[in-house]
Design an enzyme around this catalytic site. Structure first.
Site, PDB file in Angstrom:
ATOM      1  CG  HIS A 461       5.460   3.859   4.066  1.00 45.55           C
ATOM      2  ND1 HIS A 461       4.915   5.117   4.210  1.00 45.55           N
ATOM      3  CD2 HIS A 461       4.458   3.091   3.568  1.00 45.55           C
ATOM      4  CE1 HIS A 461       3.656   5.107   3.823  1.00 45.55           C
ATOM      5  NE2 HIS A 461       3.350   3.896   3.421  1.00 45.55           N
ATOM      6  CG  ASP A 465       3.816   9.508   3.004  1.00 47.15           C
ATOM      7  OD1 ASP A 465       4.405   8.745   3.790  1.00 47.15           O
ATOM      8  OD2 ASP A 465       3.506  10.680   3.284  1.00 47.15           O
TER       9      ASP A 465
END
Length: 488
Positions: A461, A465
């Site tokens: 992450h 995204d």
């Protein structure tokens, strides 16, 4: 090789260490006219005994992650001549089995680590070579200890803790002498102790009333607190002890009665354990799954194999690699790596292909997959898989990679998640193809039975995204369900 003048200096007893600097098993020449020396060799050590000029061969680091290796069968015997390029022995690294090739000619004088040795540290002396055959006999009793440079011992500096301890004792003695006159009486309601002793007792939770002082007039000092041992409670009776320990003893007996086998860890397994544990702890993983109808891609595979005429044999995995490559070109943000202070987005697509071997998992890399056709991808994948299982891959064939695919489609595994291979940002876990009922608007029944493959993207992450991951899996689904796009 060393310059002739340096060799003459060695033969005349001049200390070689004036011309060479030894550090961590490597040699750095101080004179500009010396040829570069390879890092895995230590040239002409100054040793504790007098030996003819010789070369110490150290365990080389054959890969960036290698810290130790296993030594295979030696290809040379004592006294054998060695030519440049000859293989001294095989070395099992954390990823593969590789040849320990020699760069200089000479004669093998001594084998310091025998065949079959495990976990030999990088830089540890393995063998000795000499330039002249008549010097071999002189190394009959040579040992690893003899290969270490002779050092002159210097008096060790007194540890800081010892200095502080001595200072405390001295200060306490002076304090005791000063306070002897003042503390000449001991009252029932007061305990005499030095400030250091009081502080130490408070930190250790010791009651000063239980300590007998050895200082002036029975004063408690630091040494008394350090040497104090609280009284232990009386031991329980034999019956009580037996009753208290019987459950643990029973469990131990039960474990001892079981059958099991302790398997030694291979170098590859140690590296896998270390890197994947680090990845799972540091990389913020999250997962995005997609179900793909592979009916058209299965048909395409069948059609292409029918006209192959023995030139190739495509697998579903080959088509998955090609489709992933195309999807990464559409969503290049996923083809990235976390570099600490920045994100590196790769322009080329190098697919790391997870291959299971008897000793662990290895990921050979299909480089520039975006510029390869299906036949080239298929042939490379088969070759890498075969050589990976035989531990014959070269370091450059399994290092690097920008994106990893882990395919368990050959097993009845519908879906799974994989651990990211750092510094890469993503890995795709591919499950088996299974028949599923899915909606079909073109059918009178409103549904159909189709071959479905479930793929799960594990993403870092910090780099990718959720929206990026969704765009990638959507592109992958679109390409695999319309495989003719691979021709564009």
């Amino acid at each position: 090789m060393l310059s002739g003048s340096l060799v003459r200096n060695v033969r005349h007893g001049i200390a070689v260490t004036k011309s060479l600097q030894v550090s961590g098993g490597t040699i750095t020449a101080k004179r500009a006219n010396l040829y570069p020396l390879i890092s895995r060799m230590a040239r002409f050590y100054a040793t504790k005994k007098e030996y003819p000029p010789h070369t110490i061969l150290n365990m080389p680091a054959l890969s960036p992650t290698m810290t130790a290796g296993n030594i295979g069968e030696f290809q040379k015997s004592i006294g054998d001549k060695i030519e440049p390029g000859d293989v001294l022995c095989e070395i099992e690294t954390d990823k593969a089995q590789m040849d320990f090739e020699q760069q200089d000619e000479g004669y093998l004088a001594k084998i310091l680590i025998e065949s079959g040795a495990k976990d030999v540290a990088v830089g540890k002396p393995v063998a000795v070579t000499v330039e002249n055959a008549e010097d071999v006999e002189a190394f009959k009793d040579f040992s690893i200890e003899d290969s270490a440079p002779e050092t002159t011992e210097t008096p060790k500096e007194q540890p800081k803790e010892a200095k502080e301890e001595k200072a405390d004792v001295t200060a306490e003695a002076e304090t005791a002498k000063t306070e002897t006159k003042e503390a000449t009486a001991v009252h029932d309601d007061r305990i005499f102790a030095s400030p250091i002793a009081k502080k130490m007792a408070e930190e250790r939770g010791v009651n000063l009333s239980q300590i007998r002082g050895s200082g002036p007039n029975g004063r408690i000092i630091k040494v008394d607190v350090e040497n104090f041992k609280p009284e232990r409670p009386a031991a329980p009776s034999n019956k009580a002890a037996a009753a208290a320990t019987s459950p643990a003893a029973s469990a131990k007996d039960a474990a001892a009665a079981g059958t099991y086998e302790d398997l030694p860890l291979s170098n590859m397994r140690k590296i896998i354990a270390s890197r994947l544990t680090e990845s799972k702890q540091i990389n913020p993983h999250y997962y995005v799954s997609v179900a793909i109808d592979v009916e058209k891609i299965v048909r395409l595979r069948t059609a292409l194999n029918s006209i192959a005429d023995g030139r190739y044999k495509l697998s579903v995995n080959d088509l998955v690699i090609k489709a992933v490559t195309a999807a990464l070109r559409e969503v290049p943000e996923v083809n990235s790596a976390w570099m600490g202070d920045f994100i590196r987005q790769h322009k080329n697509v190098d697919i790391s292909m997870a291959v299971a071997t008897p000793s662990g998992l290895i990921t050979p890399v299909i480089r520039n997959a975006h510029s390869l056709g299906l036949r080239e991808i298929s042939n490379m994948a088969k070759d890498y898989g075969h050589r990976a299982r035989a531990n014959k891959l070269k370091p450059e064939e399994y290092q690097g990679g920008t994106f990893t695919i882990s395919n368990l489609g050959m097993y009845p595994v519908d879906q799974f998640t994989a651990i990211i291979n750092p510094p890469q940002a993503c890995i795709l876990a591919v499950g088996t193809v299974s028949e599923n009922v899915i909606p079909d608007k073109t059918s009178e029944k409103g549904f159909k039975v189709a071959p479905i493959m479930k793929c799960t993207l594990s993403a870092d992450h910090r780099v990718v995204d959720g929206a990026m991951a969704a765009r990638f899996t959507t592109a992958l689904k679109k390409i695999m369900e319309n495989p003719l796009e691979l021709l564009l």
